[in-house]
Scaffold this motif. Structure first.
Motif, PDB file in Angstrom:
ATOM      1  N   ARG A  29       2.358  14.191  -7.785  1.00  0.00           N
ATOM      2  CA  ARG A  29       2.153  13.311  -8.932  1.00  0.00           C
ATOM      3  C   ARG A  29       2.955  12.023  -8.777  1.00  0.00           C
ATOM      4  O   ARG A  29       2.527  10.943  -9.179  1.00  0.00           O
ATOM      5  CB  ARG A  29       2.560  14.028 -10.224  1.00  0.00           C
ATOM      6  N   GLN A  30       4.148  12.122  -8.208  1.00  0.00           N
ATOM      7  CA  GLN A  30       5.017  10.956  -8.083  1.00  0.00           C
ATOM      8  C   GLN A  30       4.735  10.125  -6.833  1.00  0.00           C
ATOM      9  O   GLN A  30       5.211   8.986  -6.728  1.00  0.00           O
ATOM     10  CB  GLN A  30       6.476  11.402  -8.082  1.00  0.00           C
ATOM     11  N   MET A  31       3.973  10.665  -5.911  1.00  0.00           N
ATOM     12  CA  MET A  31       3.702   9.953  -4.665  1.00  0.00           C
ATOM     13  C   MET A  31       2.899   8.679  -4.931  1.00  0.00           C
ATOM     14  O   MET A  31       1.937   8.689  -5.691  1.00  0.00           O
ATOM     15  CB  MET A  31       2.918  10.873  -3.717  1.00  0.00           C
ATOM     16  N   PRO A  32       3.275   7.574  -4.330  1.00  0.00           N
ATOM     17  CA  PRO A  32       2.478   6.349  -4.501  1.00  0.00           C
ATOM     18  C   PRO A  32       1.129   6.483  -3.807  1.00  0.00           C
ATOM     19  O   PRO A  32       0.964   7.281  -2.883  1.00  0.00           O
ATOM     20  CB  PRO A  32       3.341   5.274  -3.834  1.00  0.00           C
ATOM     21  N   SER A  33       0.167   5.728  -4.264  1.00  0.00           N
ATOM     22  CA  SER A  33      -1.164   5.766  -3.655  1.00  0.00           C
ATOM     23  C   SER A  33      -1.188   5.034  -2.321  1.00  0.00           C
ATOM     24  O   SER A  33      -1.928   5.407  -1.413  1.00  0.00           O
ATOM     25  CB  SER A  33      -2.191   5.146  -4.608  1.00  0.00           C
ATOM     26  N   GLU A  34      -0.385   3.993  -2.211  1.00  0.00           N
ATOM     27  CA  GLU A  34      -0.324   3.194  -0.980  1.00  0.00           C
ATOM     28  C   GLU A  34       1.127   2.849  -0.678  1.00  0.00           C
ATOM     29  O   GLU A  34       1.952   2.744  -1.593  1.00  0.00           O
ATOM     30  CB  GLU A  34      -1.147   1.908  -1.113  1.00  0.00           C
ATOM     31  N   VAL A  35       1.432   2.706   0.615  1.00  0.00           N
ATOM     32  CA  VAL A  35       2.774   2.313   1.035  1.00  0.00           C
ATOM     33  C   VAL A  35       2.660   1.311   2.175  1.00  0.00           C
ATOM     34  O   VAL A  35       1.615   1.202   2.836  1.00  0.00           O
ATOM     35  CB  VAL A  35       3.601   3.528   1.508  1.00  0.00           C
ATOM     36  N   THR A  36       3.733   0.596   2.405  1.00  0.00           N
ATOM     37  CA  THR A  36       3.806  -0.317   3.541  1.00  0.00           C
ATOM     38  C   THR A  36       4.353   0.441   4.738  1.00  0.00           C
ATOM     39  O   THR A  36       5.425   1.047   4.671  1.00  0.00           O
ATOM     40  CB  THR A  36       4.717  -1.510   3.216  1.00  0.00           C
ATOM     41  N   ALA A  37       3.604   0.447   5.827  1.00  0.00           N
ATOM     42  CA  ALA A  37       3.989   1.190   7.032  1.00  0.00           C
ATOM     43  C   ALA A  37       4.706   0.255   7.993  1.00  0.00           C
ATOM     44  O   ALA A  37       4.082  -0.595   8.638  1.00  0.00           O
ATOM     45  CB  ALA A  37       2.753   1.793   7.685  1.00  0.00           C
ATOM     46  N   GLU A  38       6.017   0.419   8.081  1.00  0.00           N
ATOM     47  CA  GLU A  38       6.799  -0.422   8.998  1.00  0.00           C
ATOM     48  C   GLU A  38       6.391  -0.166  10.446  1.00  0.00           C
ATOM     49  O   GLU A  38       6.445  -1.075  11.291  1.00  0.00           O
ATOM     50  CB  GLU A  38       8.290  -0.151   8.808  1.00  0.00           C
ATOM     51  N   THR A  39       5.974   1.067  10.745  1.00  0.00           N
ATOM     52  CA  THR A  39       5.567   1.378  12.115  1.00  0.00           C
ATOM     53  C   THR A  39       4.253   0.693  12.477  1.00  0.00           C
ATOM     54  O   THR A  39       3.886   0.643  13.654  1.00  0.00           O
ATOM     55  CB  THR A  39       5.406   2.900  12.285  1.00  0.00           C
ATOM     56  N   LEU A  40       3.530   0.174  11.492  1.00  0.00           N
ATOM     57  CA  LEU A  40       2.295  -0.573  11.730  1.00  0.00           C
ATOM     58  C   LEU A  40       2.466  -2.044  11.356  1.00  0.00           C
ATOM     59  O   LEU A  40       1.532  -2.690  10.893  1.00  0.00           O
ATOM     60  CB  LEU A  40       1.135   0.046  10.930  1.00  0.00           C
ATOM     61  N   ARG A  41       3.695  -2.544  11.540  1.00  0.00           N
ATOM     62  CA  ARG A  41       4.016  -3.957  11.314  1.00  0.00           C
ATOM     63  C   ARG A  41       3.683  -4.405   9.891  1.00  0.00           C
ATOM     64  O   ARG A  41       3.125  -5.483   9.668  1.00  0.00           O
ATOM     65  CB  ARG A  41       3.282  -4.839  12.331  1.00  0.00           C
ATOM     66  N   GLY A  42       4.009  -3.537   8.948  1.00  0.00           N
ATOM     67  CA  GLY A  42       3.859  -3.912   7.555  1.00  0.00           C
ATOM     68  C   GLY A  42       2.481  -3.719   6.966  1.00  0.00           C
ATOM     69  O   GLY A  42       2.222  -4.129   5.830  1.00  0.00           O
ATOM     70  N   GLU A  43       1.580  -3.057   7.689  1.00  0.00           N
ATOM     71  CA  GLU A  43       0.239  -2.826   7.140  1.00  0.00           C
ATOM     72  C   GLU A  43       0.317  -1.851   5.973  1.00  0.00           C
ATOM     73  O   GLU A  43       1.072  -0.879   5.993  1.00  0.00           O
ATOM     74  CB  GLU A  43      -0.672  -2.268   8.226  1.00  0.00           C
ATOM     75  N   VAL A  44      -0.477  -2.104   4.951  1.00  0.00           N
ATOM     76  CA  VAL A  44      -0.539  -1.211   3.801  1.00  0.00           C
ATOM     77  C   VAL A  44      -1.496  -0.059   4.109  1.00  0.00           C
ATOM     78  O   VAL A  44      -2.634  -0.285   4.541  1.00  0.00           O
ATOM     79  CB  VAL A  44      -1.010  -1.966   2.535  1.00  0.00           C
ATOM     80  N   VAL A  45      -1.027   1.183   3.927  1.00  0.00           N
ATOM     81  CA  VAL A  45      -1.843   2.365   4.227  1.00  0.00           C
ATOM     82  C   VAL A  45      -1.871   3.279   3.012  1.00  0.00           C
ATOM     83  O   VAL A  45      -0.950   3.283   2.189  1.00  0.00           O
ATOM     84  CB  VAL A  45      -1.305   3.132   5.455  1.00  0.00           C
ATOM     85  N   ARG A  46      -2.926   4.052   2.911  1.00  0.00           N
ATOM     86  CA  ARG A  46      -3.020   5.037   1.840  1.00  0.00           C
ATOM     87  C   ARG A  46      -2.220   6.284   2.187  1.00  0.00           C
ATOM     88  O   ARG A  46      -2.093   6.645   3.357  1.00  0.00           O
ATOM     89  CB  ARG A  46      -4.486   5.398   1.595  1.00  0.00           C
ATOM     90  N   THR A  47      -1.699   6.951   1.178  1.00  0.00           N
ATOM     91  CA  THR A  47      -0.885   8.144   1.372  1.00  0.00           C
ATOM     92  C   THR A  47      -1.751   9.408   1.294  1.00  0.00           C
ATOM     93  O   THR A  47      -2.973   9.336   1.085  1.00  0.00           O
ATOM     94  CB  THR A  47       0.211   8.235   0.298  1.00  0.00           C
ATOM     95  N   LEU A  48      -1.087  10.544   1.417  1.00  0.00           N
ATOM     96  CA  LEU A  48      -1.774  11.826   1.319  1.00  0.00           C
ATOM     97  C   LEU A  48      -2.455  12.023  -0.032  1.00  0.00           C
ATOM     98  O   LEU A  48      -3.300  12.903  -0.174  1.00  0.00           O
ATOM     99  CB  LEU A  48      -0.776  12.970   1.540  1.00  0.00           C
ATOM    100  N   LYS A  49      -2.087  11.215  -0.998  1.00  0.00           N
ATOM    101  CA  LYS A  49      -2.708  11.306  -2.318  1.00  0.00           C
ATOM    102  C   LYS A  49      -4.202  11.021  -2.238  1.00  0.00           C
ATOM    103  O   LYS A  49      -4.956  11.343  -3.153  1.00  0.00           O
ATOM    104  CB  LYS A  49      -2.034  10.321  -3.271  1.00  0.00           C
ATOM    105  N   HIS A  50      -4.645  10.395  -1.137  1.00  0.00           N
ATOM    106  CA  HIS A  50      -6.055  10.073  -0.943  1.00  0.00           C
ATOM    107  C   HIS A  50      -6.739  11.038   0.018  1.00  0.00           C
ATOM    108  O   HIS A  50      -7.851  10.758   0.467  1.00  0.00           O
ATOM    109  CB  HIS A  50      -6.195   8.644  -0.400  1.00  0.00           C
ATOM    110  N   CYS A  51      -6.095  12.157   0.360  1.00  0.00           N
ATOM    111  CA  CYS A  51      -6.657  13.078   1.349  1.00  0.00           C
ATOM    112  C   CYS A  51      -7.272  14.288   0.650  1.00  0.00           C
ATOM    113  O   CYS A  51      -6.547  15.226   0.270  1.00  0.00           O
ATOM    114  CB  CYS A  51      -5.568  13.528   2.323  1.00  0.00           C
ATOM    115  N   PRO A  52      -8.595  14.302   0.448  1.00  0.00           N
ATOM    116  CA  PRO A  52      -9.221  15.426  -0.271  1.00  0.00           C
ATOM    117  C   PRO A  52      -8.922  16.801   0.313  1.00  0.00           C
ATOM    118  O   PRO A  52      -8.697  17.751  -0.455  1.00  0.00           O
ATOM    119  CB  PRO A  52     -10.712  15.085  -0.223  1.00  0.00           C
ATOM    120  N   PRO A  53      -8.915  16.998   1.646  1.00  0.00           N
ATOM    121  CA  PRO A  53      -8.623  18.344   2.137  1.00  0.00           C
ATOM    122  C   PRO A  53      -7.239  18.855   1.723  1.00  0.00           C
ATOM    123  O   PRO A  53      -7.077  20.037   1.395  1.00  0.00           O
ATOM    124  CB  PRO A  53      -8.737  18.204   3.659  1.00  0.00           C
ATOM    125  N   ILE A  54      -6.234  17.982   1.725  1.00  0.00           N
ATOM    126  CA  ILE A  54      -4.902  18.396   1.305  1.00  0.00           C
ATOM    127  C   ILE A  54      -4.876  18.665  -0.195  1.00  0.00           C
ATOM    128  O   ILE A  54      -4.309  19.665  -0.664  1.00  0.00           O
ATOM    129  CB  ILE A  54      -3.858  17.333   1.701  1.00  0.00           C
TER     130      ILE A  54
END
Length: 235
Positions: A29-54
């Motif tokens: 519930r507290q997990m953000p929907s998107e985060v900034t991935a430093e390992t991808l040079r600051g690209e914004v990525v979706r978190t596991l909150k968007h993963c239907p199988p999980i």
């Protein structure tokens, strides 16, 4: 449908089993929907909150809760719980039992204490006719300081007995309270039938379908949820 029953003298004391989708973990519930991935040079990525199988794994089946608060300190467990003596039933009054480590001799389990705990279950569980129940660790719940071992029971027949839950204690440094209602097992009804498997090479049609699916997944968000997931799935 799974049917859970308890002795009427325990009904007011016990937390009730619940559909897992109604008890999603707080960290999700507290997990953000998107985060900034430093390992991808600051690209914004979706978190596991968007993963239907999980999400569907977290939401599937039924959760069995811990009967009462269990306090862990100095490698010992204690509780303040005084359920009534049931003269017409044969069941322990302790919410937690143990297996000695020798009972797991030869198994590839890493025992980090000198015993395997056993969470006592005060609910009988009835499966639909022809179905068994799969009991396992609450899926994707790695924050719990234990790991419940998995088992399958024919609970359409064994509907009047108790299934308890042996668990490896995986956090030897944990001190604190396992709260009443903490999920100690997740239960799924599964068909009791011999499993079969066919292994084959893709034909031309299968290759084309595979390519189409992979292209769609890469081109559009939410394709799995929209096209390949039943409408009544959790999440």
């Amino acid at each position: 449908m799974i049917t859970a029953r308890c002795h009427p003298k325990l009904a007011a004391l016990l937390p009730r089993p619940t559909v897992a989708g109604d008890a999603l973990p707080e960290w999700l519930r507290q997990m953000p929907s998107e985060v900034t991935a430093e390992t991808l040079r600051g690209e914004v990525v979706r978190t596991l909150k968007h993963c239907p199988p999980i999400i569907d794994a977290l939401s599937g089946g039924v959760l069995i809760p811990l009967a009462t608060d269990v306090h862990v300190c100095g490698g010992e467990m204690a509780w303040d719980w005084d359920p009534p003596v049931l003269d017409d039933a044969l069941i322990t009054r302790s919410p937690v039992g143990v297996h000695v480590s020798e009972q797991a001799s030869g198994a590839p389990f890493t025992l980090q204490t000198n015993a395997v705990v056993k969470f006592m279950n005060f609910w009988t569980l009835e499966a639909p006719k022809g179905m068994s129940l799969l009991f396992t660790h609450p899926l994707n719940r790695e924050e719990l300081p234990f790991r419940t071992l998995s088992g399958i029971v024919d609970c359409d027949l064994f509907r009047d007995g108790y299934v308890h839950f042996p668990a490896l204690w995986t956090a030897p440094d944990f001190e604190g309270t396992l709260a009443k209602g903490t999920p100690v097992a997740q239960v799924f009804a599964i068909p009791r039938a011999e499993q079969s498997l066919t292994v084959a090479d893709m034909d031309a049609d299968a290759i084309a379908r595979n390519r189409e699916v992979q292209s769609a997944l890469g081109a559009e968000r939410g394709v799995y949820r929209k096209r390949f997931r039943h409408a009544n799935s959790h999440g």
